[in-house]
Structure formats: C-alpha cells, structure tokens
Design an enzyme around this catalytic site. Structure first.
Site, mmCIF file in Angstrom:
data_model
loop_
_atom_site.group_PDB
_atom_site.id
_atom_site.type_symbol
_atom_site.label_atom_id
_atom_site.label_comp_id
_atom_site.label_asym_id
_atom_site.label_seq_id
_atom_site.Cartn_x
_atom_site.Cartn_y
_atom_site.Cartn_z
ATOM 1 C CG ASP A 51 -53.140 8.368 -10.725
ATOM 2 O OD1 ASP A 51 -52.063 8.004 -11.346
ATOM 3 O OD2 ASP A 51 -53.158 8.724 -9.633
ATOM 4 C CE1 TYR A 56 -53.749 8.531 -3.729
ATOM 5 C CE2 TYR A 56 -54.771 8.090 -5.691
ATOM 6 C CZ TYR A 56 -53.796 8.458 -5.025
ATOM 7 O OH TYR A 56 -52.758 9.174 -5.623
ATOM 8 C CE LYS A 85 -50.497 7.071 -8.141
ATOM 9 N NZ LYS A 85 -51.893 7.223 -8.260
ATOM 10 C CG HIS A 118 -47.825 5.598 -3.574
ATOM 11 N ND1 HIS A 118 -48.985 5.357 -3.455
ATOM 12 C CD2 HIS A 118 -47.765 6.868 -4.174
ATOM 13 C CE1 HIS A 118 -49.588 6.424 -3.588
ATOM 14 N NE2 HIS A 118 -49.193 7.274 -3.856
ATOM 15 C CE LYS A 250 -68.757 26.933 -13.433
ATOM 16 N NZ LYS A 250 -67.347 27.250 -13.091
#
Length: 298
Positions: A51, A56, A85, A118, A250
């Site tokens: 995504d 971003y 988006k 968005h 992790k």
C-alpha cells in the site's frame, strides 16, 4: 476461519486483493532508503499487497524494491498487488490521469492494481483511468456512509468503488461502516490498524496507546502472540483487509504471523468491547472543507 498466507478476497469487479497488506508510509525523518529496504523484507516474508501513495514521497524507492524482488525471482508482477492513491491537489478531472502516470513513472510499473481517492471527491476521472488499463480497480478512502451513498446513487456510475480505506482498529472498530460496506459489496480496508505512531504530528500525545491495551495484551499472552498480531488477526476475522506498517524486520515478520493462529468468537466479542470511537487521524487540515467526512457518525 482458516486462512492461508496467500489468502485473497474477491472485490466487486472480480479482481482479488490480499487480506493482509504492507503499509509504506514513514515519517519524513526516516531515510527513503529504509522504505526500500523494508519493502524488500516484506516481500521476502510473504507480503504481496503493498500500500503506497504519492503523498508518502517514497514511490521511487518502493518501486525499486518491488522491481528488485521481481528481478531476483522472488515474485512476478502478477503476484504483487499494489495500491496507489490520488492526493487532494489533483482532484480536478484533467489532473487525475497525469497524477496516475507520474505515480506509474515513479514506480516504473505499467499499471496499478488499485487506485483510490485519498479524500472524498468524485470517481468520474478515475473511471477513465480504469478504461485506459492504467489501473485494474478503483476505490476510495476516508469516505463516510453518506458520501458512499452519493457515489452509489449517482446517475451514470460506471464502476462501483471496490473498497473504502479508512482508519480502523480495536479503539475505532468502524462496526456500522463495516456492515454498510458489506451490504454494498465494498471491502473495508483498515489503515492505522495498530494505532498511530506517537511521533506523528496529527496524533494527540494524550491519546491511549492501542498496543498497550490490557485486553489485547491478555489475549496475546494466551496465544503466545504479540498485541499487534492480535489486532491484525481481529480485522482479518471480521472480513476487513488490513494494512500493517513497520520498517523493522523483526516486526514485519511478526505481523505476517497473524495467519498462524485464530481468535475464538468470545475473544472477538471482548475485543469489540474495547471500542472507544477514538480517531487518531482527524485530518483537521480539511475540517472546513464541505467534503470533510468525520463529522458524521459513520
């Protein structure tokens, strides 16, 4: 509800979407190279739903990661489901396709699997992008029930949105919106599914930390899992497509472990009970906009 790691659900246009996705947003202080590294790890772990968004500012790095894992044989392009988006500065119809083409150029991909608005506006120009083969499916984000109904009732609607991506987690479980979306064959996609990062400027520093909730902690301990895995599994069992975001190897691996256990119906009800209608992301920047979606109940 037994689910395989490759489990997908079918959208209303016949295309399928993986139920667990990897979110690529990161605060600006995080080097763009970390986004590329984390995306590679996510694909290696097993994530096939990525995504992203123009907002971003890391589409090039995420695209590099995807292409690298295709080049080394880990996946093919068809294996990857990529969501992009359309940001609010490009809502005018004549700006939609150029914005999409810029995203494709950044990613160095021929098409997107899903392109979503968005923030609430019309779908008309998005439909043309689907007709042109630049996207396989189109959807929306941050729409409330009333705004979805306006689209669904619009004369000449060619493609119903396949999804509505909204903030959704045990403190904001969106139960009413989820049921409405199900009734209209629209998939609810959950962002901020693990709460929201406290360093984010839009988050009230006094707001409770979701993953420190004692209910999630107790259920996690019972299953020998993490609270994050419980929060993700909760969404999967509700029929929600859920996005998990982490740039830590992790935790990326741990998040994908949401497929490895199952919550009981009683545990699902207990988690339902911790709903606070707490919204971490208020998008207060748009509060004066007539399309601001969060004043309605749902």
């Amino acid at each position: 509800m037994a689910l395989s790691r490759s489990h997908r659900v079918t959208m209303n246009d016949g295309n399928t979407i993986p139920v667990l996705g990897f979110g690529t947003y990161a605060p600006r202080r995080v080097p763009k190279s970390e986004g590329e590294k984390a995306t590679k790890v996510a694909i290696e772990v097993g994530f096939r739903h990525i995504d992203g968004a123009f907002l971003y500012e890391n589409e090039k790095e995420v695209g590099q990661a995807i292409r690298a894992k295709i080049a080394d044989g880990t996946v093919t392009r068809k294996d990857i489901f990529y969501t992009g988006k359309l940001w609010s500065t490009c809502h005018r119809p004549e700006l939609v396709r150029p914005a999409l083409e810029e995203t494709l150029k950044n990613l160095q991909l021929d098409y997107l699997d899903l392109y979503i608005i968005h923030f609430p506006v019309s779908l008309k120009a998005m439909e043309k992008c689907k007709d042109a083969g630049l996207v396989k499916s189109i959807g929306v984000s941050n729409f409330n029930r009333r705004q979805l109904e306006m689209i669904l009732n619009k004369t000449g609607l060619k493609y119903k949105p396949v999804c509505n991506q909204v903030e959704c987690h045990p403190y904001l479980n969106q139960g009413k919106l989820l049921e409405f979306c199900k009734s209209k064959d629209i998939i609810l996609v959950a962002y901020s599914a693990l709460g929201s990062h406290r360093e984010a400027p839009w988050v009230d520093q006094k707001s409770p930390i979701l993953l420190e909730d004692p209910v999630l902690g107790a259920i996690a301990k019972k299953h020998n899992r993490t609270p994050a895995q419980v929060a993700l599994r909760y969404q999967i069992q509700r029929g929600v497509v859920v996005l998990a975001k982490s740039f830590t190897e992790k935790r990326i691996k741990e998040n994908f472990g949401a497929f490895e256990f199952q919550l009981t119906p009683e545990e699902m009800k207990v988690i339902d009970g911790i709903n606070k209608n707490l919204r971490y992301l208020t998008l207060s920047l748009f509060q004066e906009d007539p399309n601001y979606p969060f004043d309605d109940e749902y």
